[in-house]
Design an enzyme around this catalytic site. Structure first.
Site, PDB file in Angstrom:
ATOM      1  N   GLY A  18       0.814  -1.212   0.000  1.00 54.51           N
ATOM      2  CA  GLY A  18       0.000   0.000   0.000  1.00 54.51           C
ATOM      3  C   GLY A  18       0.843   1.254   0.000  1.00 54.51           C
ATOM      4  N   GLY A  20      -0.418   4.401   0.264  1.00 54.56           N
ATOM      5  CA  GLY A  20      -1.185   5.519   0.793  1.00 54.56           C
ATOM      6  C   GLY A  20      -0.438   6.211   1.918  1.00 54.56           C
ATOM      7  CG  PHE A  21      -2.170   9.632   3.885  1.00 51.97           C
ATOM      8  CD1 PHE A  21      -1.401  10.763   3.657  1.00 51.97           C
ATOM      9  CD2 PHE A  21      -3.467   9.620   3.411  1.00 51.97           C
ATOM     10  CE1 PHE A  21      -1.907  11.853   2.977  1.00 51.97           C
ATOM     11  CE2 PHE A  21      -3.990  10.704   2.727  1.00 51.97           C
ATOM     12  CZ  PHE A  21      -3.204  11.828   2.503  1.00 51.97           C
ATOM     13  CD  GLU A 177     -14.228  18.209   2.848  1.00 53.05           C
ATOM     14  OE1 GLU A 177     -13.561  18.653   3.797  1.00 53.05           O
ATOM     15  OE2 GLU A 177     -13.886  17.205   2.196  1.00 53.05           O
ATOM     16  CG  ASP A 306      -8.568   4.102   6.191  1.00 47.86           C
ATOM     17  OD1 ASP A 306      -8.235   4.813   7.155  1.00 47.86           O
ATOM     18  OD2 ASP A 306      -8.945   4.561   5.099  1.00 47.86           O
ATOM     19  CB  ALA A 322      -5.116  11.709   5.942  1.00 50.63           C
TER      20      ALA A 322
END
Length: 433
Positions: A18, A20-21, A177, A306, A322
């Site tokens: 992964g 991601g963050f 948003e 996550d 995040a």
């Protein structure tokens, strides 16, 4: 396939699944550890997900919020990046399975993130795309802009009203948003350019099954957000669960709503990676990890982001944000460093809450930092500065800041090119007609 033994010169092997963050933070924490790091991801880029809604609503382009993982890891001779999707893990043999073979590890960090959850209605995915990737954002943008274009082209008033109806399912930060950004697009950006259809007549509905939107924020801030959206012309319906989603149609609260575009922001589910580890998972697929973020019974396997279910000292779960993903990735990387150096284990992971933020629209946002609460323009300014600061490099920070400043004074959104896609991306339904 046979196990692939990448060059290691006797160095311990750390595989990160992964980009991601959490995965990127873990790789950064392993700098100088002496390990050979292999980072696997099915895409070639790291995405700043908090700004995806701006790509979806034409305020920014995809490359403004995503960067090649190789670029992020440039100068790291100890890190090998492969654009490969992991398909499984064999903890007994300590290998990660991919389409191109198996990769051995001494330590493994699983940070595969989450996907959309449609609560047992998988068929809704094609009709109501969610927002988790640049591809998702591009698809949503195409559907939104196509609906406006087709409303301009039709001479049927009923069809035009349907095309100018936009439904967002889910009143969390993403839903709020999106609703605010679509309202600004319809009320401010598009009207001077359309002559047959009036974008200002667009109907924007935000549907939330719970009693209020932004339930993770204090009620005062949630109320402020709702009033701000309503001033922008967004219809906010709480206590309104979705019962069905058809082709350009939503049934919610007993009402049938015809729509030009339907967007999903109602829930997520962790990736299936928990089953690879043979670990027990909760209803949302998250793995209940140990206090040091290792998977139960697998001290060499860390779960971050996550996918990991971590609890605070008061028993509440660490939010899937995040910020928490970055903290977990960094913790896992540092924990491996200590073990490789023969040092005592780190203290149990503890999430540091640096606050929660959500933007509603122009000059309107909410910020919760401990006891400090900001709304309106101060909140919006804080939100803007914080998000620019956390972008990956100076060039991107400058470009995004300039784009926002220009949009603030001109209302212009420059990323409004509609690119056609065969089969509407991954089999999704074609744009409305």
């Amino acid at each position: 396939m046979s196990v692939q033994d990448s060059p290691r010169n006797g160095r311990p092997r750390v595989v990160i699944i992964g980009g991601g963050f959490a995965g990127v933070a873990a790789a950064q924490a392993l700098r100088g550890s002496g390990a050979q790091v292999l980072l696997l991801d099915g895409s070639n880029h790291h995405c700043f997900q908090p700004l995806l809604y701006q790509v979806a609503t034409a305020a920014l382009a995809g490359p403004d919020v995503a960067w090649p993982i190789r670029y992020v890891m440039r100068g790291r001779s100890d890190v090998t990046v492969l654009m490969l999707a992991a398909e499984g893990v064999d903890p007994a043999r300590r290998v990660v399975k991919t389409t191109e073979g198996e990769f051995p590890y001494d330590f493994l960090i699983v940070a595969t993130g989450a996907a959309h959850s449609y609560f047992g209605h998988a068929d809704w995915a094609a009709r109501a795309p969610g927002l988790k990737s640049v591809e998702d954002a591009t698809l949503i943008r195409r559907r939104l802009l196509t609906a406006f274009e087709q409303a301009e082209a039709t001479s049927d008033d009923r069809a035009r009203a349907r095309l100018l109806t936009f439904v967002i399912v889910g009143g969390g930060p993403t839903g709020v948003e999106l609703a605010g950004a679509i309202a600004e697009l319809a009320r401010r950006t598009l009207p001077p350019e359309f002559h047959r259809a009036d974008p200002r007549k667009a109907r924007i509905l935000l549907l939330e099954a719970g009693p209020r939107i932004l339930s993770g924020f204090p009620e005062r801030l949630s109320t402020y957000a709702r009033r701000a959206l309503e001033r922008m012309g967004v219809e906010v319906r709480t206590g309104t669960p979705v019962e069905d989603i058809g082709e350009r149609m939503v049934v919610a609260g007993g009402d049938k709503i015809d729509a030009g575009a339907i967007l999903w922001a109602a829930g997520v589910r962790a990736s299936p990676a928990g089953s690879w580890l043979g670990a027990a998972t909760g209803p949302d697929g998250r793995v209940a990890v140990k206090p040091d973020l290792t998977a139960p019974g697998l001290p060499e396997v860390f779960v971050a982001g996550d996918l990991g279910l971590v609890t605070n000292p008061d028993g509440t779960p660490v939010p899937a944000l995040a910020a928490s993903a970055k903290q977990m990735g960094w913790y896992a990387g540092r924990a491996i460093r200590r073990r490789l150096a023969g040092q005592a284990p780190k203290k149990p992971f503890r999430y540091r809450d640096h606050g929660s933020l959500a933007t509603i629209g122009r000059r309107a946002a909410i910020v919760k930092l401990g006891r400090l609460e900001l709304t309106g323009f101060p909140g919006w300014l804080f939100w803007s500065v914080a998000h620019v600061y956390f972008l990956v490099n100076l060039r991107t920070r400058l470009f995004v800041a300039i784009s926002w400043i220009a949009a603030y004074f001109t209302y212009h959104r420059g990323a409004r090119i509609i690119l056609k896609s065969s089969c509407e991306d991954r089999g999704a339904a074609p744009p409305p007609h």
